[in-house]
Design an enzyme around this catalytic site. Structure first.
Site, PDB file in Angstrom:
ATOM      1  N   SER A 187      -9.051   5.351  -0.376  1.00  0.00           N
ATOM      2  CA  SER A 187      -8.005   5.132   0.701  1.00  0.00           C
ATOM      3  C   SER A 187      -7.884   6.367   1.504  1.00  0.00           C
ATOM      4  CB  SER A 187      -6.578   4.818   0.344  1.00  0.00           C
ATOM      5  OG  SER A 187      -5.846   4.239   1.204  1.00  0.00           O
ATOM      6  N   ASP A 205      -7.802  -7.042   1.320  1.00  0.00           N
ATOM      7  CA  ASP A 205      -7.186  -5.524   1.616  1.00  0.00           C
ATOM      8  C   ASP A 205      -7.426  -5.664   3.160  1.00  0.00           C
ATOM      9  OD1 ASP A 205      -6.634  -3.042   2.362  1.00  0.00           O
ATOM     10  OD2 ASP A 205      -8.289  -2.156   1.049  1.00  0.00           O
ATOM     11  N   HIS A 212      -5.518  -3.769  -1.861  1.00  0.00           N
ATOM     12  CA  HIS A 212      -5.742  -2.325  -1.800  1.00  0.00           C
ATOM     13  C   HIS A 212      -5.073  -1.572  -2.859  1.00  0.00           C
ATOM     14  CE1 HIS A 212      -6.430   1.293   0.845  1.00  0.00           C
ATOM     15  NE2 HIS A 212      -5.365   1.590   0.411  1.00  0.00           N
TER      16      HIS A 212
END
Length: 376
Positions: A206, A309, A339
């Protein structure tokens, strides 16, 4: 209906049905655990908020330090405590390391906490620098500890977690500079820690994925900005970018996935960016807007995406840009997960699968450079 079933049903009802239907059974099992632990995590946030001092109540002896390091707003004290509480369950178990060392490395004008996980007794190991996710505002060495241990065991390399400074207390490019500075220090002085500084990889999930690509570009194009050696870039053998944002401001996946239920809605993503960047112009930096950067000549890159995501299309676009730049890369997409799925290895087989594949990718390239050095 049990309390467990009621909480799980309430969470699933808050998610669009097509997304729920697209999830794997294991992903839904993860959400069931999240639903039953939500109240515990909320209480952890409230307790942290109550314990946080108001600015007017900072002790006289601490005021000079507070002026140098802005005090954390209470809502971020709470969100970080909630995140730590939520991740604590998912960090239980996993591989046991031969040795784990917590230390600090000076980078970008601050002492950056780092954690070394050594999976074997070898005196010197190649290193994988891990930059954690959390939207630049939450996360630390503990919240991603199991992920790091799995990578270490699967790759045979030491994994070095970096606890870079969070926003909003600091703004871009501080976290980027700290990350790049730690990498440069390991290239120069890795032997002090039992790390072969000529054989490094970088990984991140991320926000950490964004830092992974950004730090690599910075060390290639502007090493002087962090006082790095011009040759540091050449020590980087592989990159691992897990479900990161790489420059898209709009996409199909951003429009159809994410919401308040996973902290990845349009408002959430916008807030993250406003907390991290001091100005809109910063978002166009090639160290953040990777899709507009020159990606030629990067180390081999392993790119992973979650199919449900909002950042899925960022990962897809990065893979396309790497292909066009004639880079060595691998792309893996897991269509039935959300995610942050790397965290859920206690239940989710996809988490173990992607970490194992990424670790093998890194190990191959870290080993390849040793074999090439031995050739006559």
């Amino acid at each position: 209906m049990t309390t467990y079933d009621h909480l799980t049903s309430a969470l699933l009802d808050s998610i669009p049905h097509d997304i729920v239907n697209a999830m794997s059974a294991q992903m839904r099992d993860v959400l069931a655990v999240q639903a039953t632990r939500a109240e515990f995590c909320r209480r952890a946030a409230e307790e942290a908020g109550r314990a946080a001092p108001e600015p007017a109540n900072v002790p006289e002896s601490d005021r000079d330090q507070t002026a140098k390091s802005p005090q954390t707003p209470v809502r971020f004290v709470e969100s970080r405590a909630e995140y730590r509480a939520e991740r604590s369950y998912w960090n239980e178990g996993g591989p046991t390391m031969v040795r784990t060392i917590d230390d600090t490395i000076t980078a970008a004008g601050v002492e950056v906490p780092v954690r070394f996980h050594f999976p074997s007794t070898e005196a010197v190991l190649p290193g994988i620098v891990f930059l954690h996710g959390g939207g630049f505002t939450v996360g630390d060495l503990d919240t991603h500890d199991r992920i790091m241990r799995v990578i270490a065991e699967s790759s045979g390399a030491a994994v070095i977690g970096v606890d870079y400074s969070l926003s909003p207390e600091v703004k871009f490019p501080q976290a980027l500079y700290e990350s790049a500075g730690v990498i440069d220090h390991l290239v120069r002085r890795g032997q002090d820690f039992g790390i072969d500084g000529s054989r490094l990889a970088i990984a991140g999930d991320s926000a950490g994925s964004m830092l992974t690509i950004g730090a690599t570009l910075l060390l290639r194009d502007d090493p002087a900005s962090v006082g790095a050696h011009p040759e540091t870039f050449s020590a980087l053998r592989a990159l691992m970018a897990f479900y990161g944002g790489h420059g898209l401001s709009d996409s199909a996946s951003r429009r159809i996935f994410g919401g308040s239920w996973d902290g990845m809605g349009t408002y959430d993503l916008g807030s993250i960016m406003s907390d991290y960047f001091a100005s809109a112009d910063d978002t166009e930096s090639p160290f953040c807007h990777h899709l507009g950067a020159d990606l030629t000549g990067l180390p081999p890159v392993f790119v992973a995406a979650a199919g449900l995501d909002p950042l899925r299309d960022d990962a897809r676009a990065l893979a396309i840009r790497l292909r066009r730049a004639d880079n060595d890369f691998a792309y893996e997409e897991y269509p039935h997960v959300l995610h942050s799925f790397l965290h859920f290895g206690r239940i989710l087989d996809d988490a173990t699968d992607v970490l194992t594949k990424a670790a093998a990718f890194a190990a191959e390239h870290l080993t390849r450079c040793v074999l090439s050095r031995r050739e006559p």
